[in-house]
Structures are given as C-alpha cells and as structure tokens.
Design a protein around this motif. Structure first.
Motif, PDB file in Angstrom:
ATOM      1  N   LYS A   6      -0.791   5.660   6.557  1.00  0.00           N
ATOM      2  CA  LYS A   6      -0.606   4.439   5.549  1.00  0.00           C
ATOM      3  C   LYS A   6       0.904   3.884   5.912  1.00  0.00           C
ATOM      4  O   LYS A   6       1.465   4.821   6.145  1.00  0.00           O
ATOM      5  N   VAL A   8       3.329   1.027   4.281  1.00  0.00           N
ATOM      6  CA  VAL A   8       3.337   0.255   3.407  1.00  0.00           C
ATOM      7  C   VAL A   8       4.666  -1.030   3.288  1.00  0.00           C
ATOM      8  O   VAL A   8       5.132  -0.461   3.956  1.00  0.00           O
ATOM      9  N   ASP A  52      -3.972   1.047   8.648  1.00  0.00           N
ATOM     10  CA  ASP A  52      -3.636   0.593   7.308  1.00  0.00           C
ATOM     11  C   ASP A  52      -2.490   0.572   6.779  1.00  0.00           C
ATOM     12  O   ASP A  52      -1.471   0.980   6.384  1.00  0.00           O
ATOM     13  N   LEU A  54      -0.805  -1.248   3.668  1.00  0.00           N
ATOM     14  CA  LEU A  54      -0.581  -2.145   2.642  1.00  0.00           C
ATOM     15  C   LEU A  54       0.311  -3.043   2.287  1.00  0.00           C
ATOM     16  O   LEU A  54       1.693  -2.835   2.564  1.00  0.00           O
ATOM     17  N   ILE A  56       3.055  -5.211  -0.595  1.00  0.00           N
ATOM     18  CA  ILE A  56       3.252  -5.628  -1.682  1.00  0.00           C
ATOM     19  C   ILE A  56       4.189  -7.353  -1.728  1.00  0.00           C
ATOM     20  O   ILE A  56       4.504  -6.972  -1.016  1.00  0.00           O
ATOM     21  N   GLU A  65      -1.564 -13.557   2.591  1.00  0.00           N
ATOM     22  CA  GLU A  65      -3.083 -12.905   2.441  1.00  0.00           C
ATOM     23  C   GLU A  65      -3.885 -13.956   3.834  1.00  0.00           C
ATOM     24  O   GLU A  65      -4.306 -12.941   4.509  1.00  0.00           O
ATOM     25  N   HIS A 100      -4.640  -4.233   3.186  1.00  0.00           N
ATOM     26  CA  HIS A 100      -4.397  -4.651   1.468  1.00  0.00           C
ATOM     27  C   HIS A 100      -3.428  -5.220   0.751  1.00  0.00           C
ATOM     28  O   HIS A 100      -2.630  -5.018   1.643  1.00  0.00           O
ATOM     29  N   TYR A 101      -4.169  -5.492   0.137  1.00  0.00           N
ATOM     30  CA  TYR A 101      -3.258  -6.189  -0.434  1.00  0.00           C
ATOM     31  C   TYR A 101      -2.495  -5.669  -2.878  1.00  0.00           C
ATOM     32  O   TYR A 101      -3.520  -5.534  -2.770  1.00  0.00           O
ATOM     33  N   VAL A 102      -1.531  -5.305  -2.965  1.00  0.00           N
ATOM     34  CA  VAL A 102      -1.605  -5.470  -4.736  1.00  0.00           C
ATOM     35  C   VAL A 102       0.007  -6.624  -4.578  1.00  0.00           C
ATOM     36  O   VAL A 102       0.701  -6.834  -3.897  1.00  0.00           O
ATOM     37  N   ALA A 117       3.108   0.773  -5.032  1.00  0.00           N
ATOM     38  CA  ALA A 117       2.308   1.775  -4.060  1.00  0.00           C
ATOM     39  C   ALA A 117       1.332   2.980  -3.714  1.00  0.00           C
ATOM     40  O   ALA A 117       0.320   3.600  -3.095  1.00  0.00           O
ATOM     41  N   HIS A 120      -2.289   3.464  -3.777  1.00  0.00           N
ATOM     42  CA  HIS A 120      -3.143   3.772  -2.612  1.00  0.00           C
ATOM     43  C   HIS A 120      -2.819   5.020  -1.562  1.00  0.00           C
ATOM     44  O   HIS A 120      -3.332   5.182  -0.605  1.00  0.00           O
TER      45      HIS A 120
END
Ligand code: UTP
Length: 305
Positions: A6, A8, A52, A54, A56, A65, A100-102, A117, A120
């Motif tokens: 992953k 980030v 993968d 993620l 932020i 996005e 993926h988003y947070v 993160a 995730h």
C-alpha cells in the motif's frame, strides 16, 4: 514479515506558498508540463508495485478525486472525434491504481495526515509519498527503499544531500555508515534546524517506507515545529529503536527530484521535464538557448520569439 503493498499519499496541505493559485485548487493538481503533479506520484507508486493507493485529502481537494475517476463527457467527445491518443491519456489516470481517499479534517501536519491512514493500512509496513514531491521516473528511489525495508525489516527514509544553507527547510538526519554505499543508519532527526545546529546536510525528502508501529507513536506525538504534528518527530523516536521496531535507515538519493510545492522548483521541474520530451523538446531547446543567451547579453526577454 508482511510485504509492502500500500502507498499513502498525503495531499491535504494548504499550499500557502502557491497562493493565490491554490485558493480553490489543490497544489497537487498544478500541471507539470501536461500532467498534474499528483499523477507522477501515483505513477511512481504503481511502478514500484504498489497498486493500492490511499490519498489523504481535505477541503478544496475534489479535483484530486475527479482526476482519477472517469470523465464521461470528455471521453464521449473524444470518442466521437476519433481522437484515440487523447482518449488513451484520459483513461490512463482512471485505470492507473486502486484509489482510496480519506479526509484529514484540519491540516494539523504531515504526521497527523499519515495517522489518518491507520485503518486502511492495518498491520503491514507501507510507503508514504508526498503529493507535491516528484522523483524523476528515470531515477530509482522507491524500489530501492522497498528493497532495503525488506532486507532490514526497518523504517526507511529517503535522504538527499543539500546545500547547508538550505537545510533549515527540511528534516535533517544524523547518520552512521553501513556496509552499503547508498544506505545509512539514522541515529537522530531534527525538523527544520538552523544550519549551525543541523546534524548533517542530509535532508529527508518526500518518500518513506514505514513500519506500522509509527501509528502508535504518532498517536502520542505532540505538535512540534510550526505547531504541527510532525512525522519527523515520530521518526526521531523510532530511530531510537523503540520496542524493537528495527530502527530507521536512510537511502541516499542521488537522482533528480522536484519539489512542486515550491514556486522556483516547480518552474525548474517543468523546464527539465519538457526539454527531454520527444514532442516538446525539439521546440523548447532552441528557444531556451536563445532565451538564455539573451539573459547573458541583457537582451530584454521579450525579444525572443
Ligand atoms: P508541505 O508543508 O509542503 O505542504 O507538506 P503545505 O502545508 O501544503 O505547503 P505550504 O508550506 O503551505 O505551501 C508536505 C506534504 O504533506 C501534505 C501536503 O499536502 C504535502 O503533500 N500535508 C501537509 C498534509 O497532507 N497535511 C498537512 O496537515 C500538512
């Protein structure tokens, strides 16, 4: 030991150095030649085998996005015109990675962004790539860091030798040599030190491979320099090998890196990447030579076509 799968990408900063351009748009969307900075970063993660991703994000970050999502109207229009080249380019970023988003909420610093993160990432080591830091795709960094992480089961940071006058803009590392020429053991870290107290001129740049124990440390890391929760402060703690977390190693990077969050570096990135492009270099190189010659002879820059 779990394998890194992953990536980030913190991209929730306010980008104040680029105001007003970043008033309503994230700095990571600023174009570097014809791609937003963030796409280079996602491409680098994918190229290193990390599919993968993620991100932020924060307020004003919808464009990030959208860039990695379908653009049906543009796609339909290009399809109708038969413009397959551009259609391919548009679809490329959609299919690039498993995104993926947070949201970070308040941008309380890089350490705080990385902590978002935790859910995730889980229990495995993971990579962090700063969204405004571009490593030239022709130079290897992340793959080498992943290799060092796997060999040493430690946390790995990327280090760049900078002019001592510049070290106050970075985290600086105190290091010891190892049996590998490009790898050092990090014994201490200081965030943005003055030149006279900096432990070295080895600066931390925006690539990390972190062991998951970093989350527990970040949970109790107090705001540091600038009132922000600093990732460097958590890494400083890990460098002391807290509870057998393997310590921190640094990979010394000797390639090309562009900090697109800095206006001057951003301009240099565009020129450096464009001169080597097949489609643009042919036109840009002679113009650049003439322009530079004009600067030498003090010809007003407006005289060059
Ligand atoms: P910077 O310090 O370069 O970002 O953080 P910034 O705060 O946006 O920049 P200026 O100084 O105001 O111009 C390095 C990276 O960490 C992210 C940024 O988006 C950038 O990719 N970051 C920083 C976060 O995600 N959250 C934060 O709270 C701070």
């Amino acid at each position: 030991m779990a394998k890194v799968t992953k990536a980030v990408i913190p991209a929730a900063g306010l980008g104040t150095r680029f105001l007003p351009a970043t008033k309503a748009m994230p700095k990571e969307m600023l174009p570097v030649v014809d791609k937003p900075a963030i796409q280079y970063v996602v491409e680098e993660a994918v190229d290193a085998g990390l599919h993968d991703v993620l991100m932020i994000t924060g307020r004003n970050k919808n464009a990030l996005e959208n860039h990695f999502d379908r653009a049906t109207e543009i796609e339909a229009s290009l399809q109708k015109k038969g413009d397959t080249d551009r259609l391919e380019k548009v679809n490329y970023s959609t299919e690039l990675a498993d995104m993926h988003y947070v949201r970070q909420g308040d941008p309380k610093g890089l350490g705080h962004a990385v902590l978002r993160a935790k859910m995730h990432v889980g229990e495995a080591p993971f990579a962090v790539l700063l969204g405004d830091d571009i490593i030239d795709a022709r130079d290897v960094l992340l793959k080498r860091m992943l290799q060092v992480q796997a060999e040493r089961n430690a946390t790995v940071v990327a280090l760049l030798e900078v002019d001592p006058d510049q070290i106050h803009m970075y985290g600086a590392a105190a290091v010891e040599t190892t049996d590998e020429d490009d790898v050092v053991r990090v014994t201490g870290l200081v965030e943005k030190p003055n030149k006279d107290v900096a432990p070295s001129n080895l600066a931390i740049i925006g690539r990390y491979v972190l062991r998951p124990e970093v989350f527990e440390i970040l949970e109790h890391t107090k705001p540091g320099k600038g009132g922000e929760i600093q990732l460097t402060d958590a890494l400083e703690e890990m460098a002391g090998d807290v509870e057998g977390t393997g310590g921190v190693y640094g990979v010394i990077f000797r390639g090309r890196r562009y900090d697109t969050g800095d206006r001057l570096d951003y301009i240099k990135a565009i020129v450096q990447l464009a001169v080597d492009r097949e489609d643009l270099g042919v036109g840009l190189r002679p113009w650049l030579r003439e322009f530079a010659a004009g600067l030498e002879s003090n010809t007003p820059s407006g005289d060059v076509d």
